[in-house]
Design a protein around this motif. Structure first.
Motif, PDB file in Angstrom:
ATOM      1  N   SER A 160       1.022  -0.948   0.094  1.00 54.45           N
ATOM      2  CA  SER A 160       0.179   0.147   0.119  1.00 54.45           C
ATOM      3  C   SER A 160       1.077   1.299   0.196  1.00 54.45           C
ATOM      4  CB  SER A 160      -0.938   0.005   1.439  1.00 54.45           C
ATOM      5  OG  SER A 160      -0.165   0.177   2.689  1.00 54.45           O
ATOM      6  N   ARG A 161       0.443   2.183  -0.552  1.00 56.53           N
ATOM      7  CA  ARG A 161       1.227   3.487  -0.325  1.00 56.53           C
ATOM      8  C   ARG A 161       1.258   3.930   1.015  1.00 56.53           C
ATOM      9  NH1 ARG A 161      -1.905   9.136  -1.986  1.00 56.53           N
ATOM     10  NH2 ARG A 161      -0.243  10.355  -1.451  1.00 56.53           N
ATOM     11  N   GLU A 162       0.786   3.586   2.034  1.00 59.41           N
ATOM     12  CA  GLU A 162       0.922   3.808   3.574  1.00 59.41           C
ATOM     13  C   GLU A 162       2.030   3.029   3.816  1.00 59.41           C
ATOM     14  OE1 GLU A 162      -2.161   2.888   1.772  1.00 59.41           O
ATOM     15  OE2 GLU A 162      -1.939   5.158   2.525  1.00 59.41           O
ATOM     16  N   GLN A 163       1.834   1.390   3.374  1.00 64.40           N
ATOM     17  CA  GLN A 163       3.661   0.399   3.865  1.00 64.40           C
ATOM     18  C   GLN A 163       4.529   0.808   3.531  1.00 64.40           C
ATOM     19  OE1 GLN A 163       0.951  -2.302   2.605  1.00 64.40           O
ATOM     20  NE2 GLN A 163       1.560  -3.381   4.251  1.00 64.40           N
ATOM     21  N   ALA A 164       4.769   1.812   1.704  1.00 68.29           N
ATOM     22  CA  ALA A 164       5.944   2.412   1.383  1.00 68.29           C
ATOM     23  C   ALA A 164       6.175   3.301   1.993  1.00 68.29           C
ATOM     24  CB  ALA A 164       5.219   3.068  -0.243  1.00 68.29           C
ATOM     25  N   ALA A 165       5.328   4.510   2.484  1.00 74.30           N
ATOM     26  CA  ALA A 165       5.207   5.276   3.158  1.00 74.30           C
ATOM     27  C   ALA A 165       6.741   5.540   4.319  1.00 74.30           C
ATOM     28  CB  ALA A 165       4.655   6.377   3.506  1.00 74.30           C
ATOM     29  N   ARG A 166       6.458   3.954   4.799  1.00 73.78           N
ATOM     30  CA  ARG A 166       7.202   4.156   6.349  1.00 73.78           C
ATOM     31  C   ARG A 166       8.558   2.846   5.446  1.00 73.78           C
ATOM     32  NH1 ARG A 166       1.975   2.807   7.716  1.00 73.78           N
ATOM     33  NH2 ARG A 166       2.038   0.760   7.872  1.00 73.78           N
ATOM     34  N   LEU A 167       8.911   2.749   4.353  1.00 70.53           N
ATOM     35  CA  LEU A 167       9.706   1.941   4.051  1.00 70.53           C
ATOM     36  C   LEU A 167      11.263   3.429   4.048  1.00 70.53           C
ATOM     37  CD1 LEU A 167       9.170  -0.092   1.234  1.00 70.53           C
ATOM     38  CD2 LEU A 167       9.407  -0.287   3.148  1.00 70.53           C
ATOM     39  N   ARG A 168      12.166   3.405   4.845  1.00 76.20           N
ATOM     40  CA  ARG A 168      13.481   4.015   4.927  1.00 76.20           C
ATOM     41  C   ARG A 168      14.710   3.711   5.150  1.00 76.20           C
ATOM     42  NH1 ARG A 168      12.095   8.439   8.005  1.00 76.20           N
ATOM     43  NH2 ARG A 168      10.652   8.388   8.835  1.00 76.20           N
ATOM     44  N   ASP A 169      15.637   4.131   4.110  1.00 71.39           N
ATOM     45  CA  ASP A 169      16.580   4.074   3.899  1.00 71.39           C
ATOM     46  C   ASP A 169      17.341   3.622   5.285  1.00 71.39           C
ATOM     47  OD1 ASP A 169      18.210   6.050   3.910  1.00 71.39           O
ATOM     48  OD2 ASP A 169      18.425   6.807   1.585  1.00 71.39           O
ATOM     49  N   ALA A 170      19.331   3.993   4.571  1.00 71.80           N
ATOM     50  CA  ALA A 170      20.261   3.326   6.180  1.00 71.80           C
ATOM     51  C   ALA A 170      20.227   4.445   6.212  1.00 71.80           C
ATOM     52  CB  ALA A 170      21.141   3.238   5.510  1.00 71.80           C
ATOM     53  N   ASP A 171      20.080   6.030   5.193  1.00 67.39           N
ATOM     54  CA  ASP A 171      20.235   7.311   5.950  1.00 67.39           C
ATOM     55  C   ASP A 171      18.962   8.392   6.633  1.00 67.39           C
ATOM     56  OD1 ASP A 171      22.673   7.126   5.788  1.00 67.39           O
ATOM     57  OD2 ASP A 171      22.451   8.010   3.373  1.00 67.39           O
ATOM     58  N   GLY A 172      17.658   7.328   6.914  1.00 64.19           N
ATOM     59  CA  GLY A 172      16.155   7.295   7.372  1.00 64.19           C
ATOM     60  C   GLY A 172      15.563   8.601   6.018  1.00 64.19           C
ATOM     61  N   ILE A 173      16.720   8.617   4.890  1.00 64.90           N
ATOM     62  CA  ILE A 173      14.909   8.734   3.816  1.00 64.90           C
ATOM     63  C   ILE A 173      14.031   7.816   4.434  1.00 64.90           C
ATOM     64  CG2 ILE A 173      15.153   9.499   1.409  1.00 64.90           C
ATOM     65  CD1 ILE A 173      18.309  10.337   2.437  1.00 64.90           C
ATOM     66  N   THR A 174      12.819   8.350   3.722  1.00 72.63           N
ATOM     67  CA  THR A 174      11.624   7.937   2.688  1.00 72.63           C
ATOM     68  C   THR A 174      11.685   7.530   1.260  1.00 72.63           C
ATOM     69  OG1 THR A 174       9.983   9.678   3.150  1.00 72.63           O
ATOM     70  CG2 THR A 174      10.781   7.970   5.385  1.00 72.63           C
ATOM     71  N   LEU A 175      10.677   6.461   1.560  1.00 73.11           N
ATOM     72  CA  LEU A 175      10.631   6.552  -0.316  1.00 73.11           C
ATOM     73  C   LEU A 175      10.641   7.243  -0.325  1.00 73.11           C
ATOM     74  CD1 LEU A 175      10.874   4.073  -2.996  1.00 73.11           C
ATOM     75  CD2 LEU A 175       9.036   3.568  -2.099  1.00 73.11           C
ATOM     76  N   PRO A 176       9.094   7.554  -0.513  1.00 71.61           N
ATOM     77  CA  PRO A 176       8.439   8.871  -1.302  1.00 71.61           C
ATOM     78  C   PRO A 176       9.385  10.218  -0.919  1.00 71.61           C
ATOM     79  CG  PRO A 176       6.919   7.843   0.663  1.00 71.61           C
ATOM     80  CD  PRO A 176       7.623   7.082   0.646  1.00 71.61           C
ATOM     81  N   ASP A 177      10.083  10.231   0.156  1.00 70.26           N
ATOM     82  CA  ASP A 177      11.303  11.658  -0.286  1.00 70.26           C
ATOM     83  C   ASP A 177      12.161  11.294  -1.860  1.00 70.26           C
ATOM     84  OD1 ASP A 177       9.681  12.985   1.801  1.00 70.26           O
ATOM     85  OD2 ASP A 177      11.618  12.094   3.489  1.00 70.26           O
ATOM     86  N   ALA A 178      12.923   9.984  -1.574  1.00 67.12           N
ATOM     87  CA  ALA A 178      13.348   9.649  -2.597  1.00 67.12           C
ATOM     88  C   ALA A 178      13.046   9.578  -3.821  1.00 67.12           C
ATOM     89  CB  ALA A 178      14.403   8.319  -1.946  1.00 67.12           C
ATOM     90  N   MET A 179      11.900   9.604  -3.623  1.00 71.47           N
ATOM     91  CA  MET A 179      11.333   9.975  -5.582  1.00 71.47           C
ATOM     92  C   MET A 179      11.037  10.942  -4.977  1.00 71.47           C
ATOM     93  SD  MET A 179       8.053   6.797  -5.050  1.00 71.47           S
ATOM     94  CE  MET A 179       8.002   6.202  -6.851  1.00 71.47           C
TER      95      MET A 179
END
Lengths: 420, 420
Positions: A160-179
């Motif tokens: 889901s969009r909500e689950q995707a929004a909780r994904l973070r990289d090793a630097d704490g950047i979320t998937l939506p932010d990275a996109m």
């Protein structure tokens, strides 16, 4: 003349590499942007309709009408492709991102072969009766955000969009932010059922990630299924202590329990014809002169069927607990992920095998976008022989002749699917 | 009245702790500064001559003349102590820094007991014939810069100023920079032979780091020797590959070789009456779904004599290579450090044992400042019973009665050495 397979391969090989250490093409990074720009340029150079969907997957479409006039550029469209009403589009492709220090073939071979197969169909003068596309799925490897097949999972509604929004990289950047930082609007991400409903078949060509074809006369095989697989975290709780002063009899050393479990995993998997691997381990406190208080090891296990997989993991867990009782170590086991058996659509699979004439039909232990999409639409996979059997590492390889055989096989299959 | 043992203990216990996770009193940090301020306050509150030496070790001196007039504060001096010409000073003490998540006793018990023993001698009206001091050696645990006993090594000339300048913490801060930030002039660091030449005996009291005393009737023991010990890095080179697709027979998995080596280390050490521990391991690439390309494990091994230690390490290395040959894994072994056997000065040791009357005389596997200084001057150690046997962890413990017995024994020993 569009660039040949070899020309495309050389261009792509120059992007996101780290000397002899393989590729680091992580989703939504600069290296990924280079690969995505390459994809867009390939689409445009061929006059294909190029678009990026709401989840960042890239598509290059050839419409039915265009097949008769190959030299007219189709220009760009933001639509889902030339035939909004079609429900029988044929799609091929794979992904361009990589694992850390990955090889050149896992993903890119399917994308490059897709463009090359379209070129071959054009050279053959094949008359398309259905729309045809090459796709680059975003973030297949999950190297940055820890979850594989994000682009296809989002499209298929399995993430889901909500689950995707909780994904973070090793630097704490979320998937939506990275996109967003990569110039892609994250507000749009979410399920894309209308797009998938227009696709009648998805065929993913992939480098083989083992040596099943290596000892055969066949450069190409067809996938039968993706083995059920999962990840289990084993927590071994002992007692932190001084490595220089604590008598052996007074120790509760979880490293011993971990070591026994690693060896048991190999043995139980071998006896069951399954796979089991400990590739990641974390130790607390992790000092050279400290008996660990906690060792945490991650088991990756896969088998041909779910019953065998469950039994193997139970046996490994049993061996861990038996040894833990002797070591004074408490063992906790947590299933972190599980993917059930994927059986590729038998009709499509049999059609591919028939068209290619007696090629091996093989299962795999690896997840793929074709596996994710198989729950929504008919999907199939072609494998290209890998003499090293190595995957996810720089030694991953396919011979040039075998790559050419892969393109021919893919073109045969696409022609069969799209021209009849 | 100076603060009692219990009052000192409570004050110190409040500094540098992390809830239930033990202490993080790393050299030249804020927590270390708190402990050092506590030491200076204890010295001044007792009218002892307080000074910090060129390497950051703290000293609190009681001169010969003062012992007859216990209530006259001596004030502060920047000198090496009250008796510049003395060569027979008696020194006790230990250190106040800790390992990560360490216990309360390792180090602080020796410092607090030192002050308490001085108080007891004063209460006894003991007449000192030699100067007496309590010392807090800087950076004994090496938790921040990776090398143990830095303060005593520098003083004894076993670590050069140039070597010390190359030590860096995890943030890249050098030891001299860290000392400067903590307000200590790093220009001054280096060997301190004149200071050590004034010391006739150093006696370090320490929590026992095992259970040798736990099952005896003795709350206190005397050290015989520090076992030779070292660190060896084992590099297991395999072949990185995909955990989900590589057949077991096609793998060169270094985690298997590592696991076998961990278990072999335990077995070989047990058979030889030695110690062997793997407390730190690093894996490349370290992905859950990746067969490792490289596993690196660090062996800490110790034995009663150097021949046994060499034999045990050779046997472990042999087991690693045997299994490596089966796994297709290349094994490299590097000795990263080695400390030879330390035998404490037999005259001093026997004098302590005689004064305390039939207490156990025990070896230890742990390094100490007393071991470093034993190459330069007569040193000895007293151990206080530890019922848990745990060390370098929060469960490290000594009963209040045993701590009191330790103070009495230390006072007896110091009186014997300083009043005759």
């Amino acid at each position: 003349m569009p660039p040949s397979f070899q020309e495309m391969w050389r261009e792509l090989a120059a992007l996101g590499g780290h000397a002899d250490d393989g590729y680091r093409r992580f989703a939504w990074t600069a290296a990924d942007a280079d690969c995505r720009a390459w994809f867009a340029a390939q689409a445009r150079g061929r006059g294909l309709a190029y678009e990026t969907d709401r989840n960042g997957n890239q598509w290059a479409w050839r419409g039915v009408s265009e097949s008769a006039s190959p030299d007219r550029p189709a220009g760009e469209r933001r639509s889902a492709g030339p035939d909004q009403a079609a429900t029988d589009a044929v799609v091929t492709g794979s992904h361009l991102d990589s694992v850390p220090d990955g090889g050149a073939y896992d993903g890119p071979l399917g994308v490059v072969s897709g463009f090359a197969a379209l070129d071959e169909l054009r050279a053959r003068g094949a008359r398309l009766r259905k729309p045809l596309a090459v796709v680059n799925f975003a973030d297949e490897e999950g190297a940055r955000f820890g979850l594989a097949c994000v682009g296809s999972r989002l499209a298929a509604g399995q993430l889901s969009r909500e689950q995707a929004a909780r994904l973070r990289d090793a630097d704490g950047i979320t998937l939506p932010d990275a996109m967003a930082r990569a110039g892609h609007d994250p507000e749009a991400i979410g399920p894309d059922p209308e797009r998938l409903a227009r696709i009648g078949a998805f065929v993913e060509l992939h480098i083989e990630q083992g040596r099943a074809l290596a000892d055969t006369a066949h450069p190409v095989g067809v996938a039968s299924a993706i083995w059920p697989h999962g990840r289990w975290r084993f927590d071994f709780h002992g007692e932190g202590n001084h490595a220089g002063t604590t008598r052996l009899d007074d120790r509760r050393d979880p490293m011993l329990t971990y070591a026994t479990t690693v060896l048991a995993a190999r043995k139980k998997a071998r006896l069951a014809g399954a796979l089991a691997t400990f590739g990641k381990v974390a130790v607390q406190p992790g000092g050279v002169n400290a008996i660990p208080a906690l060792v945490r090891g991650w088991l990756d296990s896969r088998a041909a069927d779910e019953e065998t997989l469950s039994r193997v993991v139970e046996q490994i867990e049993g061996a861990a607990r038996d040894r833990g009782a002797r070591d004074g170590v408490r063992v906790g086991v947590t299933r972190e992920s599980f993917t059930p058996l994927v059986e590729f659509a038998s009709g499509l699979r049999d059609r591919l095998a028939a068209r290619l004439g007696g090629v091996p039909v093989l299962p795999t232990g690896a997840g793929h976008d074709a596996g994710i999409l198989s729950a929504t639409l008919p999907t199939a996979m072609l494998y290209v022989r890998n003499p090293t059997g190595v995957s996810h590492a720089p030694a991953e390889y396919a011979a040039e002749d075998d790559c050419a055989a892969g393109v021919t096989a893919l073109a045969d299959v696409l022609e069969d699917l799209a021209c009849h």
